[in-house]
Design a protein around this motif. Structure first.
Motif: not given
Length: 178
Positions: A22, A24, A55, A75-76
């Motif tokens: 994940e 950003q 991250e 945004s992620f």
């Protein structure tokens, strides 16, 4: 092992992990506003250059790997690290450019040129860059186009970069060496 080689090795080692990372999107860092057209449709202005991400434990930069998927600051989304060489095709061509020139592209014109060369490789993938014809077209300051033309010549250099494939809507594929 130099720091760039180590960074690529770390990113590619993550490619063996079944789970995406994940991240950003923070913001565009170094580049220029350019005008582009994809598939002969309406022209639009966009940022071309290096992008900043973070991250869990680090921050890094990349260039966009998908001109068709804009993203918003903050945004992620999830990225799956892959080897550009192993993905092959136009991704490998763009990876060759990034592997050779990412570290040396530092000015706004150089970073914009790097991004334009990557988009040209992914979208058209011809023997030579042509920013006035094909599926991808661009208008930018002359210096940025000159760098893009020069950087594009690296498509024939068999090198390897990290191709970070977006796993989510609202995300965007990336290329990096860090």
């Amino acid at each position: 092992m130099n720091s760039v080689t180590f960074a690529i090795a770390a990113l590619l080692a993550a490619a063996n992990s079944p789970r995406p990372v994940e991240v950003q999107f923070v913001q565009g860092t170094t580049g220029r506003t350019v005008t582009i057209m994809v598939d002969g449709r309406q022209t639009r202005t966009t940022f071309a250059g290096k992008l900043g991400f973070r991250e869990r434990n680090r921050s890094w930069q990349s260039v966009c790997g998908n001109v068709r998927a804009p993203m918003k600051n903050g945004s992620f989304f999830r990225l799956k690290p892959l080897s550009s060489k192993q993905v092959g095709g136009r991704i490998a061509l763009a990876g060759n450019i990034v592997a050779k020139y990412f570290a040396s592209a530092r000015t706004a014109d150089q970073c914009a040129g790097l991004q334009l060369a990557v988009w040209e490789a992914v979208e058209d993938g011809g023997d030579h860059a042509d920013f006035s014809a094909g599926r991808f077209r661009a208008a930018a300051p002359a210096a940025a186009i000159d760098y893009a033309q020069d950087f594009y010549e690296a498509i024939t250099d068999a090198k390897e970069a990290a191709f970070l494939e977006s796993q989510d809507n609202g995300g965007q594929d990336q290329f990096s060496t860090t």
